[in-house]
Motif scaffolding. Sequence first.
Motif, PDB file in Angstrom:
ATOM      1  N   GLY A  46       0.790  -1.222   0.000  1.00 17.52           N
ATOM      2  CA  GLY A  46       0.000   0.000   0.000  1.00 17.52           C
ATOM      3  C   GLY A  46       0.822   1.272   0.000  1.00 17.52           C
ATOM      4  O   GLY A  46       0.280   2.369   0.136  1.00 17.52           O
ATOM      5  N   THR A  47       2.128   1.145  -0.149  1.00 13.27           N
ATOM      6  CA  THR A  47       3.036   2.295  -0.152  1.00 13.27           C
ATOM      7  C   THR A  47       3.729   2.395  -1.504  1.00 13.27           C
ATOM      8  O   THR A  47       4.108   1.379  -2.090  1.00 13.27           O
ATOM      9  N   LYS A  48       3.893   3.610  -1.978  1.00 16.75           N
ATOM     10  CA  LYS A  48       4.597   3.851  -3.237  1.00 16.75           C
ATOM     11  C   LYS A  48       5.976   4.410  -2.918  1.00 16.75           C
ATOM     12  O   LYS A  48       6.108   5.527  -2.427  1.00 16.75           O
ATOM     13  N   ASP A  92      13.887   6.966  -1.562  1.00 15.40           N
ATOM     14  CA  ASP A  92      13.219   7.930  -0.690  1.00 15.40           C
ATOM     15  C   ASP A  92      12.491   7.102   0.364  1.00 15.40           C
ATOM     16  O   ASP A  92      11.590   6.322   0.027  1.00 15.40           O
ATOM     17  N   ARG A  93      12.875   7.236   1.625  1.00 14.78           N
ATOM     18  CA  ARG A  93      12.185   6.471   2.661  1.00 14.78           C
ATOM     19  C   ARG A  93      10.726   6.931   2.771  1.00 14.78           C
ATOM     20  O   ARG A  93      10.388   8.033   2.336  1.00 14.78           O
ATOM     21  N   PRO A  94       9.848   6.117   3.340  1.00 14.00           N
ATOM     22  CA  PRO A  94       8.423   6.469   3.415  1.00 14.00           C
ATOM     23  C   PRO A  94       8.198   7.855   4.020  1.00 14.00           C
ATOM     24  O   PRO A  94       8.692   8.163   5.100  1.00 14.00           O
ATOM     25  N   GLY A  95       7.470   8.691   3.287  1.00 14.48           N
ATOM     26  CA  GLY A  95       7.162  10.033   3.765  1.00 14.48           C
ATOM     27  C   GLY A  95       8.180  11.080   3.380  1.00 14.48           C
ATOM     28  O   GLY A  95       7.999  12.266   3.674  1.00 14.48           O
ATOM     29  N   ALA A 109      11.509   1.975  12.655  1.00 14.13           N
ATOM     30  CA  ALA A 109      12.651   1.539  11.854  1.00 14.13           C
ATOM     31  C   ALA A 109      12.433   0.124  11.336  1.00 14.13           C
ATOM     32  O   ALA A 109      12.780  -0.194  10.191  1.00 14.13           O
ATOM     33  N   ALA A 110      11.848  -0.731  12.165  1.00 13.32           N
ATOM     34  CA  ALA A 110      11.590  -2.111  11.750  1.00 13.32           C
ATOM     35  C   ALA A 110      10.581  -2.160  10.607  1.00 13.32           C
ATOM     36  O   ALA A 110      10.742  -2.933   9.650  1.00 13.32           O
ATOM     37  N   ALA A 111       9.530  -1.328  10.696  1.00 15.55           N
ATOM     38  CA  ALA A 111       8.520  -1.303   9.635  1.00 15.55           C
ATOM     39  C   ALA A 111       9.127  -0.830   8.319  1.00 15.55           C
ATOM     40  O   ALA A 111       8.845  -1.383   7.248  1.00 15.55           O
ATOM     41  N   GLN A 112       9.980   0.196   8.387  1.00 20.88           N
ATOM     42  CA  GLN A 112      10.628   0.687   7.176  1.00 20.88           C
ATOM     43  C   GLN A 112      11.615  -0.343   6.628  1.00 20.88           C
ATOM     44  O   GLN A 112      11.744  -0.512   5.410  1.00 20.88           O
ATOM     45  N   ALA A 113      12.308  -1.032   7.528  1.00 22.41           N
ATOM     46  CA  ALA A 113      13.267  -2.053   7.099  1.00 22.41           C
ATOM     47  C   ALA A 113      12.565  -3.171   6.336  1.00 22.41           C
ATOM     48  O   ALA A 113      13.029  -3.607   5.273  1.00 22.41           O
ATOM     49  N   ASP A 114      11.445  -3.639   6.871  1.00 29.23           N
ATOM     50  CA  ASP A 114      10.696  -4.711   6.208  1.00 29.23           C
ATOM     51  C   ASP A 114      10.159  -4.246   4.857  1.00 29.23           C
ATOM     52  O   ASP A 114      10.177  -4.996   3.876  1.00 29.23           O
ATOM     53  N   LEU A 115       9.673  -3.002   4.816  1.00 30.72           N
ATOM     54  CA  LEU A 115       9.097  -2.477   3.579  1.00 30.72           C
ATOM     55  C   LEU A 115      10.152  -2.362   2.482  1.00 30.72           C
ATOM     56  O   LEU A 115       9.934  -2.799   1.341  1.00 30.72           O
ATOM     57  N   GLU A 142      18.393  -2.416  11.211  1.00 36.41           N
ATOM     58  CA  GLU A 142      17.219  -3.277  11.378  1.00 36.41           C
ATOM     59  C   GLU A 142      17.087  -4.231  10.194  1.00 36.41           C
ATOM     60  O   GLU A 142      16.702  -5.391  10.359  1.00 36.41           O
ATOM     61  N   MET A 143      17.424  -3.744   9.000  1.00 35.74           N
ATOM     62  CA  MET A 143      17.387  -4.610   7.824  1.00 35.74           C
ATOM     63  C   MET A 143      18.373  -5.759   7.980  1.00 35.74           C
ATOM     64  O   MET A 143      18.063  -6.913   7.669  1.00 35.74           O
TER      65      MET A 143
END
Length: 229
Positions: A46-48, A92-95, A109-115, A142-143
């Motif tokens: 759900g994220t671009k 570009d990280r989310p946001g 950080a964990a959510a961004q790493a997984d994404l 985290e990745m």
Amino acid sequence: MKTARPRKYLFLFLAAATVGLALYNNILARRALTGRPLGRFVHIGGTKLHFLEAGDGQPLLLLHGNGASAEDFTTSGIFDRAAPRYRVLAFDRPGFGMSTRPAGRPWTAAAQADLIDAAVAKLGIERYMVVCHSWGATVALEMARRHPRSVAGVVVVAGYHYPSPRLALAVSAVPAVPLLGTVLRHAVLPSLVRLNWNWGRVWRPRSCQGGSVRSLMEMSPGAARWYTP
């Protein structure tokens, strides 16, 4: 009744001013984005996510810090210098930049790493190295911790390794508050930044020194080492 009426007019004036500022800032933001070097987008969860890509060879991810974007690595020269030896992807990280950041979920950080790891996998990349700066280091580590089979190595540049309670962090979290954060992000903060635009020159990135770039370019997955205390 006489007291309530002026308050009503004041509220309407502030509401109209807020909406006007938000629309004006939106127009300026769109104009600024039209001048950006447009890369590619990958849709995941759900994220671009927007990223710049160049080169061939061992995949190398570049992750920026807070208040920045993937262009940090193009203006500094790292992106272009790495491209002859690596397949470079600057996200570009989310946001940030041109990437979206859907509301309603905590962007840890964990959510961004997984994404980002899932996005890279969707691009057909199984193993990669990461160069990270500032808060991007928290995501990169985290990745490495959560996806050790994917991360071949991490190069940390002035990283924010150990998050600690600080007043600046509490203040920076205010824009994430529902409704209040929306007003701050779209109306108040962009206007304040423009008022202090000259101060931004202090933080303008400088070109990388040759030695630093050569050290980065000489790295390879086989040369990466993990050290634990």
